[in-house]
Design an enzyme around this catalytic site. Structure first.
Site, PDB file in Angstrom:
ATOM      1  N   TYR A 145       0.854  -1.195   0.000  1.00 29.08           N
ATOM      2  CA  TYR A 145       0.000   0.000   0.000  1.00 29.08           C
ATOM      3  C   TYR A 145       0.881   1.232   0.000  1.00 29.08           C
ATOM      4  CZ  TYR A 145      -3.432   3.504   1.523  1.00 29.08           C
ATOM      5  OH  TYR A 145      -4.238   4.614   1.619  1.00 29.08           O
ATOM      6  N   ASP A 240       9.246   2.875   0.059  1.00 28.13           N
ATOM      7  CA  ASP A 240       8.198   3.535   0.820  1.00 28.13           C
ATOM      8  C   ASP A 240       8.400   3.149   2.281  1.00 28.13           C
ATOM      9  OD1 ASP A 240       5.942   4.489   2.026  1.00 28.13           O
ATOM     10  OD2 ASP A 240       4.525   3.659   0.563  1.00 28.13           O
ATOM     11  N   LYS A 268       3.936   9.079   9.082  1.00 32.90           N
ATOM     12  CA  LYS A 268       3.709   8.457  10.390  1.00 32.90           C
ATOM     13  C   LYS A 268       4.712   8.921  11.454  1.00 32.90           C
ATOM     14  CE  LYS A 268       0.770   5.122   8.304  1.00 32.90           C
ATOM     15  NZ  LYS A 268       0.748   4.227   7.203  1.00 32.90           N
TER      16      LYS A 268
HETATM   17  C1  PLP Z   1       0.141   4.760   5.758  1.00 34.33           C
HETATM   18  C2  PLP Z   1       0.927   4.511   4.526  1.00 34.33           C
HETATM   19  C3  PLP Z   1       0.899   5.397   3.426  1.00 34.33           C
HETATM   20  C4  PLP Z   1      -0.070   6.540   3.344  1.00 34.33           C
HETATM   21  O1  PLP Z   1       0.140   7.490   4.347  1.00 34.33           O
HETATM   22  P1  PLP Z   1      -1.083   8.461   4.757  1.00 34.33           P
HETATM   23  O2  PLP Z   1      -0.445   9.387   5.739  1.00 34.33           O
HETATM   24  O3  PLP Z   1      -2.130   7.577   5.339  1.00 34.33           O
HETATM   25  O4  PLP Z   1      -1.516   9.144   3.514  1.00 34.33           O
HETATM   26  C5  PLP Z   1       1.760   5.172   2.381  1.00 34.33           C
HETATM   27  N1  PLP Z   1       2.622   4.137   2.396  1.00 34.33           N
HETATM   28  C6  PLP Z   1       2.680   3.274   3.415  1.00 34.33           C
HETATM   29  C7  PLP Z   1       3.677   2.165   3.390  1.00 34.33           C
HETATM   30  C8  PLP Z   1       1.821   3.419   4.504  1.00 34.33           C
HETATM   31  O5  PLP Z   1       1.844   2.514   5.495  1.00 34.33           O
END
Ligand code: PLP
Length: 432
Positions: A145, A240, A268
């Site tokens: 994701y 990511d 995060k």
């Molecule tokens: C949470 C997440 C996102 C998206 O971040 P948001 O702050 O929710 O837009 C993208 N990549 C990864 C791996 C994530 O866990």
């Protein structure tokens, strides 16, 4: 467990005003059943719900709260910054301080840019990769994701390596048409794709350790193959690290694998619970961004002083004592992993726990541990729903979805972990 009367009343009001009563889908408890529990306040590893009941929290706002809720250093930083104004839309000292912390800590980063969410960080990094390479196609792995940008909400079509088809209504087929989908853990398929199409691929993106569809750690060989092929074909490798950045140690999954991506995305943890994202890489690439270069990207609230201060306080706390906190998180994660495995074994269940540092995932299925999204058995979700409810009855709050991971924070301690293991034992026993 059912939500208490006050949660229930709030939920009814919320449902009239917001779709499913929530502002992000998983919060609605649809995949575990029942109604969502409304948080009233939180401190350390616990929260109190709207009905005054206390729970041990293993969600931690889905990853940001590695120090636990309302950590004193973070709250103090937010208070101090907010008292000086909540937004400037102009350069400020807080963003320089957070940028220094991030760039000085992560070896391969020479420059960063801050945005307001992980989604935005990934969108911007992909645009930069396309701008730098002059290519359109990107490669994504099933089960990873990367936020909700149109061209990342894609599912595999038929066949092994395929152009994606939209996985959400509202995404034009043309948006998904530049995204190639591959299964995780299949080095041969990846190499074949790069041999055939490498020259058209702007970027290969992967979660440092895929943690949004179960926890699917990849082998060092697979990750090294990504690096090798990207270098060979002039494609950019994007890690990511929105979950793994500063959670798996000071240099995230890149450090774990000893691999330098071309670009990395964060979110995060680096916001300490405030809305923040960031992306970064080599100076030569980052200088392609406006106003220095032709790749446009901007944000009214980017580098927001309150958010930057919360992030900086979090990183400073993590980096103190030579990173002793990550050793402690490893110890607590290990204790929880062993404890839960012990419970599953004692009840003769072939289930397991997958873990990397303070990220755990319950694989409630027999047989080999899943390494791709396709290996996750659909029945595991039903088992998880029952276990989730039985744990709520015992004051333990896990993510309300079988596909989400469990986070241990530095505010958890051995006693709380042992209490959790005892709750697992009772919860599993109660299902017999
Ligand atoms: C949470 C997440 C996102 C998206 O971040 P948001 O702050 O929710 O837009 C993208 N990549 C990864 C791996 C994530 O866990």
């Amino acid at each position: 467990m059912t939500a208490g009367p006050r949660s229930s009343e709030l939920y009814a009001r919320a449902c009239r005003l917001m779709p499913a009563g929530v502002n992000s889908p998983v919060r609605a408890f649809r995949s575990v059943g029942g109604e969502p529990i409304f948080y009233a306040e939180a401190s350390g590893c616990r929260f109190t719900d709207a009905d005054g009941r206390s729970f041990i929290d293993y969600v931690g706002s889905w990853g940001p709260l590695i120090l636990g809720h309302a950590h004193p250093a973070v709250i103090e930083a937010v208070r101090t910054a907010a008292a000086k104004g909540t937004s400037y839309g102009a350069p400020c000292v807080e963003e320089v301080e957070l940028a220094e912390l991030v760039v000085d800590t992560v070896p391969f980063l020479e420059m960063v840019r801050f945005v307001s969410s992980g989604t935005e960080a990934v969108m911007s990094a992909v645009r930069l990769a396309r701008g730098v390479t002059g290519r359109d196609a990107i490669v994504k792995f099933t089960g990873c994701y990367h936020g909700h940008a149109d061209y990342l909400l894609v599912a595999a079509g038929s066949g092994l390596a395929t152009f994606g088809t939209p996985s959400s209504a509202g995404v034009p087929a043309s948006s998904a048409a530049h995204t190639l989908l591959l299964p995780l853990a299949d080095e041969a398929a990846f190499r074949r794709l790069m041999t055939e199409h490498g020259g058209e691929i702007a970027a290969v993106i992967i979660e440092g350790v895929p943690a949004n569809n179960g926890l699917l750690p990849q082998t060092p060989e697979f990750v090294a193959a990504l690096r090798e092929e990207c270098t060979r074909h002039g494609s950019m490798l994007i890690f990511d690290e929105v979950i793994t950045g500063f959670r798996l140690g000071a240099d995230g999954a890149a450090g774990l694998y000893g691999i330098e991506p071309d670009l990395a995305t964060y979110g995060k943890i680096i916001g300490g619970g405030m809305p923040v994202g960031a992306y970064g890489g080599k100076r030569a690439h980052m200088q392609q961004l406006a106003p220095l270069g032709p790749v446009y990207q901007a944000g009214t609230l980017s580098g927001n002083p309150v958010a930057m201060a919360a992030g900086a306080a979090t990183l400073r706390t993590l980096l103190a004592d030579d990173g002793a906190i990550w050793a402690r998180l490893e110890h607590l994660g290990d204790r929880l992993e062993r404890g839960i495995r012990g419970v599953f074994d004692a009840h003769g269940l072939g289930w397991t726990v997958v873990r990397r540092g303070s990220i755990l995932w319950l694989a409630l299925q027999d047989g080999p541990t899943p390494v791709t999204a396709e290996c996750i058995h659909p029945d595991a979700a039903g088992r998880y729903a029952k276990l989730h409810s039985a744990l709520l009855d015992r004051g333990v709050y896990l993510a309300p979805s079988a596909y989400e991971v469990t986070f241990v924070s530095a505010a958890h301690d051995e006693a709380v972990i042992d209490q959790t293991i005892a709750a697992f034992d009772e919860a599993v026993e109660s299902q017999r």
